[in-house]
Design an enzyme around this catalytic site. Structure first.
Site, mmCIF file in Angstrom:
data_model
loop_
_atom_site.group_PDB
_atom_site.id
_atom_site.type_symbol
_atom_site.label_atom_id
_atom_site.label_comp_id
_atom_site.label_asym_id
_atom_site.label_seq_id
_atom_site.Cartn_x
_atom_site.Cartn_y
_atom_site.Cartn_z
ATOM 1 N N ASP A 28 18.526 -47.119 69.294
ATOM 2 C CA ASP A 28 18.152 -45.696 69.354
ATOM 3 C C ASP A 28 18.637 -44.869 68.167
ATOM 4 O OD1 ASP A 28 20.843 -45.768 70.286
ATOM 5 O OD2 ASP A 28 20.513 -44.042 71.600
ATOM 6 N N THR A 29 19.947 -44.939 67.861
ATOM 7 C CA THR A 29 20.469 -44.121 66.763
ATOM 8 C C THR A 29 19.984 -44.636 65.409
ATOM 9 O OG1 THR A 29 22.488 -45.450 66.955
ATOM 10 C CG2 THR A 29 22.527 -43.235 67.944
ATOM 11 N N TYR A 85 17.748 -57.534 72.486
ATOM 12 C CA TYR A 85 17.122 -57.094 73.729
ATOM 13 C C TYR A 85 15.650 -57.473 73.741
ATOM 14 C CZ TYR A 85 14.901 -52.805 71.838
ATOM 15 O OH TYR A 85 14.132 -51.907 71.158
ATOM 16 N N TRP A 99 21.130 -58.757 75.774
ATOM 17 C CA TRP A 99 22.180 -59.737 75.466
ATOM 18 C C TRP A 99 23.022 -59.059 74.383
ATOM 19 C CZ3 TRP A 99 17.080 -60.741 76.226
ATOM 20 C CH2 TRP A 99 16.755 -61.627 77.249
ATOM 21 N N ARG A 161 21.272 -45.268 79.617
ATOM 22 C CA ARG A 161 20.906 -46.638 79.980
ATOM 23 C C ARG A 161 21.967 -47.072 80.979
ATOM 24 N NH1 ARG A 161 17.441 -44.883 77.421
ATOM 25 N NH2 ARG A 161 16.325 -45.723 75.633
ATOM 26 N N GLY A 250 11.837 -40.600 72.026
ATOM 27 C CA GLY A 250 12.938 -39.641 71.969
ATOM 28 C C GLY A 250 13.683 -39.706 70.640
ATOM 29 N N ASP A 251 13.866 -40.908 70.112
ATOM 30 C CA ASP A 251 14.622 -41.088 68.865
ATOM 31 C C ASP A 251 13.896 -40.447 67.681
ATOM 32 O OD1 ASP A 251 16.014 -42.759 70.627
ATOM 33 O OD2 ASP A 251 14.956 -44.547 69.894
#
Ligand SMILES: Nc1ncnc2c1ncn2[C@@H]1O[C@H](COP(=O)(O)OP(=O)(O)O)[C@@H](O)[C@H]1O
Ligand SMILES: [Mg+2]
Length: 296
Positions: A28-29, A85, A99, A161, A250-251
């Site tokens: 995300d970041t 992921y 993971w 999350r 969103g990111d």
């Protein structure tokens, strides 16, 4: 040179392509840093702070950052690798398997001096609830302590999350601490309804304003965006599109909004810029669009 630094975890992403899997890099970041790099001018340095391993997948992430013009603020763990992921699509709904419990990024706040040097001199620091969820309690304290003392703007997207948190109560407490340090809070309503039981976006807005943020924007999928930016209150109904893949919505919104604000634009123009970018990203497969397409 002005500095924008995002901090968190970047992973290998597996997305289904029929019976095969396509591998990408996302987080995300990291996604926000990517879009911010595309949109901010040459007077801005964009850095990404994380921890990677020494393996080939970690090299791949580093190469991608360098090719994109994102300054790596990276420590390299001697034995850990990056997280992984996979995206599952079931009747159009997405879910994730992770993971990442032993990923190198979980050590990004282990060393106080390294952590501080990456953030030093930043005009804006962006983190998310995922950044905090993956850290051990002492790492969270270390990072939040530095942010509290940081002279630049602190931007926080709670980005829930639940699977990454030890329990919901800890998530609520840590998110609330982070938001009370942040200048800009960028929640999504569905996350806030899940974690805090907020009945409406207005409840979310007021809760974060009450914690002292000067800019709060409540994203809500393709629905109305509710915001307070300084003294200005906004409720914007912006065009909804049919999404192909909502990963990174969103990111990318965060990056579009922040890049516009950091370039001196007003609240409404910046929200529209964030939305326009996110509406393009949801019609694109995967979290990251190529740099040249973002600027087009
Ligand atoms: N269907 C859509 N049409 C247009 N814009 C969308 C759509 N879905 C998301 N967006 C944009 O992406 C932003 C973030 O969406 P949201 O679903 O709240 O975030 P997240 O990706 O974190 O779940 C929204 O504020 C909006 O600007
Ligand atoms: Mg989100």
């Amino acid at each position: 040179m002005k500095r924008f630094v995002a901090i968190g975890e970047c992973m290998m992403e597996l997305s289904p392509q029929g019976d095969l899997w396509q591998m990408n890099v996302a987080g995300d970041t990291f996604n926000t840093a990517w879009y911010a790099r595309a949109l901010l001018g040459p007077d801005w340095e964009v850095g990404y702070q994380t921890a990677l391993g020494l393996d080939g997948f970690s090299d791949r992430v580093l190469d991608l950052m360098q090719a994109a013009g994102i300054r790596p603020l990276v420590t390299r763990h001697p034995s850990r690798s990056i997280g992984l992921y996979a995206i599952h699509l079931h009747q159009g709904e997405r879910s994730f398997s992770y993971w990442r419990s032993q990923s190198a990024a979980r050590t990004l706040a282990d060393d106080a001096a390294t952590l501080a040097s990456g953030l030093a001199g930043a005009d804006a620091i962006h983190l998310s609830g995922i950044t905090l969820a993956i850290l051990p309690p002492e790492g969270r304290d270390r990072l939040l302590g530095l942010l509290q003392a940081a002279p630049g703007q602190v931007v926080f997207d709670p980005n829930l999350r639940l699977k990454l948190w030890e329990d919901p109560q800890t998530a609520r407490e840590v998110m609330t601490r982070a938001a009370s340090i942040a200048d800009i809070v960028l929640p999504s309503f569905d996350d806030e309804a899940t974690l805090f039981g907020d009945a409406t976006p207005k409840v979310t807005l007021d809760r974060y304003l009450g914690l002292g943020a000067s800019e709060v924007l409540v994203k809500n999928g393709g629905g109305q965006i509710l915001a307070r930016v300084g003294a200005e209150s906004l409720a914007l109904d912006l065009p909804r599109v049919t999404p192909l893949d909502t990963t990174g919505a969103g990111d990318s919104f965060n990056a579009g909004y922040l890049a516009a604000r950091l370039a001196g634009q007003g609240a409404e123009a910046a929200i529209r810029a964030g939305h326009d970018l996110a509406a393009r990203v949801v019609r694109h497969a995967g979290a990251l669009m190529p740099m040249e397409d973002i600027r087009a």
